[in-house]
Design an enzyme around this catalytic site. Structure first.
Site, mmCIF file in Angstrom:
data_model
loop_
_atom_site.group_PDB
_atom_site.id
_atom_site.type_symbol
_atom_site.label_atom_id
_atom_site.label_comp_id
_atom_site.label_asym_id
_atom_site.label_seq_id
_atom_site.Cartn_x
_atom_site.Cartn_y
_atom_site.Cartn_z
ATOM 1 N N TYR A 1 122.490 23.949 33.092
ATOM 2 C CA TYR A 1 122.688 22.670 33.768
ATOM 3 C C TYR A 1 121.554 22.338 34.738
ATOM 4 O O TYR A 1 121.313 21.177 35.029
ATOM 5 C CB TYR A 1 124.003 22.677 34.553
ATOM 6 C CG TYR A 1 125.214 22.268 33.754
ATOM 7 C CD1 TYR A 1 125.601 22.985 32.631
ATOM 8 C CD2 TYR A 1 125.979 21.167 34.137
ATOM 9 C CE1 TYR A 1 126.725 22.617 31.916
ATOM 10 C CE2 TYR A 1 127.105 20.797 33.427
ATOM 11 C CZ TYR A 1 127.479 21.521 32.315
ATOM 12 O OH TYR A 1 128.590 21.149 31.613
ATOM 13 N N ASP B 1 132.054 25.579 30.828
ATOM 14 C CA ASP B 1 132.424 24.179 30.606
ATOM 15 C C ASP B 1 133.205 24.056 29.309
ATOM 16 O O ASP B 1 134.280 23.458 29.247
ATOM 17 C CB ASP B 1 131.149 23.322 30.558
ATOM 18 C CG ASP B 1 131.461 21.856 30.320
ATOM 19 O OD1 ASP B 1 132.389 21.344 30.970
ATOM 20 O OD2 ASP B 1 130.787 21.234 29.480
ATOM 21 N N ASP C 1 131.195 33.397 21.652
ATOM 22 C CA ASP C 1 131.771 32.795 20.436
ATOM 23 C C ASP C 1 133.050 33.524 20.039
ATOM 24 O O ASP C 1 134.064 32.912 19.711
ATOM 25 C CB ASP C 1 130.749 32.774 19.284
ATOM 26 C CG ASP C 1 130.094 34.116 19.021
ATOM 27 O OD1 ASP C 1 130.217 35.033 19.862
ATOM 28 O OD2 ASP C 1 129.445 34.269 17.960
ATOM 29 N N ASP D 1 137.649 23.745 28.610
ATOM 30 C CA ASP D 1 138.303 22.645 27.888
ATOM 31 C C ASP D 1 139.150 23.209 26.747
ATOM 32 O O ASP D 1 140.263 22.743 26.497
ATOM 33 C CB ASP D 1 137.271 21.672 27.291
ATOM 34 C CG ASP D 1 137.063 20.441 28.173
ATOM 35 O OD1 ASP D 1 137.167 20.582 29.409
ATOM 36 O OD2 ASP D 1 136.793 19.356 27.627
ATOM 37 N N LYS E 1 126.153 35.615 25.711
ATOM 38 C CA LYS E 1 125.550 35.747 24.389
ATOM 39 C C LYS E 1 124.388 36.741 24.523
ATOM 40 O O LYS E 1 123.222 36.402 24.248
ATOM 41 C CB LYS E 1 125.085 34.384 23.874
ATOM 42 C CG LYS E 1 126.214 33.509 23.345
ATOM 43 C CD LYS E 1 126.858 34.030 22.071
ATOM 44 C CE LYS E 1 125.977 33.796 20.856
ATOM 45 N NZ LYS E 1 126.598 34.364 19.623
#
Ligand code: IPM
Ligand code: MG
Length: 376
Positions: free
Chosen positions: A146, A254, A230, A258, A197
């Site tokens: 970000y 983020d 993932d 959700d 990751k």
């Protein structure tokens, strides 16, 4: 019960879309706390996001940032909307929010994912998978993709363009959010799952290393596991109750939050707290906001669910305003309201049952809060 030994100031940034409607109900709750529990909370309204852009041509003014500095907590409704999609990138409503997160170094974003019993059948997942779910996502909020430099859209070697963002984390940035997450896990079920990751990103490799080092040095009593993000996304829908606290970077946090929101039945249920280091008074300065967006499709219709915003007030009471009792009272009032079957439209199957309005939900929660007073 009196809580009025000192005044508390809360900056109220209702924002755009459904923001003002859900915030209206949150402010009613604050007024009620003042009237019934002598909470002494002063609310100061200001503009953030598209509404600030309309008025001042910036998503947040310097005056508002200064005003925020004089407050104990910031309460945000929602920012953004289709109207602003053509605004210059740096002046978009979201940039106002990012500015506040960065300005106040609010690096730890807490997103509690709780499935209320009364809503277990509302999730798109089977009730037996989500019943009793209670996990917290700690998202790093002031670094990573970000904010990393270089960033921008530049001319490319082929004469076309190249878009660049940078995933970047220092050891210090990882360590401070990790410490926050370990401490939170220690106060709960002592299990922390870190998602990264590390298999494809150097920044992820460092993330994993710092988490493990801090664990070994200071938090060996907490059970630390590492998961690729993932796989984490898949595990969240396969068996979400395996998690207690999840810690992850800004972008993964983020996305995963959700996803996790859907486990609770509605995005309209999720509050969040963004906090930094403790002040000398022992309190956290923080920004509190629903996880949901500005929902332009239902804005202005008195349909939105105000629970996420009201639960955000509860989080502010707990972390920034030293009023844990008030937080418990609000949470109990919401639980009892849901148990009575009161539902906004997002909490009902299509064409089933009669939803209450945003205001109706506020009325029901206030009535339940009155009932809760009897238990204090
Ligand atoms: C969130 C939102 C924000 C984010 C937007 C509004 C900038 O999606 O808080 O999750 O991407 O962080
Ligand atoms: Mg988001």
């Amino acid at each position: 019960m009196s809580m009025g030994e000192r005044r508390r100031r809360v900056l109220v940034l209702a924002g755009d879309g459904i923001g003002p409607e859900v915030m209206g109900q949150a402010v009613r709750i604050i007024d009620w706390l003042n009237a019934r529990l002598d909470a002494g909370i002063e609310t100061v309204p200001a503009l953030l996001g598209g509404c600030a852009y309309d008025r001042h041509a910036v998503p947040v003014t310097e005056e508002t940032v200064d005003l925020a500095r004089s407050c104990d907590a910031l309460l945000v409704g929602a920012v953004g909307g289709p109207k602003y999609e053509s605004a210059p990138f740096r002046l978009r409503p979201e940039q106002g929010l990012l500015r506040l997160r960065k300005e106040f170094d609010l690096y730890a974003n807490l997103r509690p994912i709780t499935c209320f019993d009364a809503l277990a059948t509302r999730s798109t997942l089977k009730p037996e998978v989500v019943e009793g779910l209670d996990l917290v996502i700690v998202r790093e909020l002031t670094s990573g993709l970000y904010f990393g430099e270089p960033r921008g859209v530049f001319p490319s070697e082929t004469g076309r363009k190249i878009g660049i963002n940078t995933q970047r984390y220092t050891s210090e940035e990882i360590e401070r959010v990790a410490r926050f997450a370990f401490e939170l896990a220690r106060s709960r079920d002592k299990r922390l799952c870190s998602m990264d990751k590390a298999n494809v990103m150097e920044a992820g490799m460092l993330w994993r290393e710092e988490l493990q080092d801090l664990h070994d040095a200071e938090f060996a009593d907490v059970d630390l596991t590492h998961m690729y993000a993932d796989n984490g996304a898949m595990q969240l829908v396969r068996n979400p109750r395996q998690f207690d606290v999840i810690v992850t970077d800004n972008l993964f946090g983020d996305i995963l939050s959700d996803e996790a929101a859907m486990l609770t039945g509605s995005l309209g249920m999720l509050p969040s707290a963004s906090i930094g280091d403790k002040s000398s008074s022992g309190r956290w300065f923080g920004l509190y906001e629903p996880v949901h967006g500005s929902a332009p499709d239902i804005a202005g219709k008195n349909l939105a669910n105000p629970i996420a915003c009201i639960l955000s007030v509860a989080m502010a009471l707990r972390y920034s305003l030293d009023m844990a009792k008030g937080a418990e009272l609000i949470e109990a009032a919401i639980k009892s309201t849901l148990a009575q079957g009161v539902r906004t439209a997002d909490l009902l199957p299509a064409n089933f049952g009669i939803p209450v309005t945003t205001e109706g939900m506020g009325d029901a929660i206030l009535a339940a809060a009155e009932d809760q007073l009897a238990f204090l």
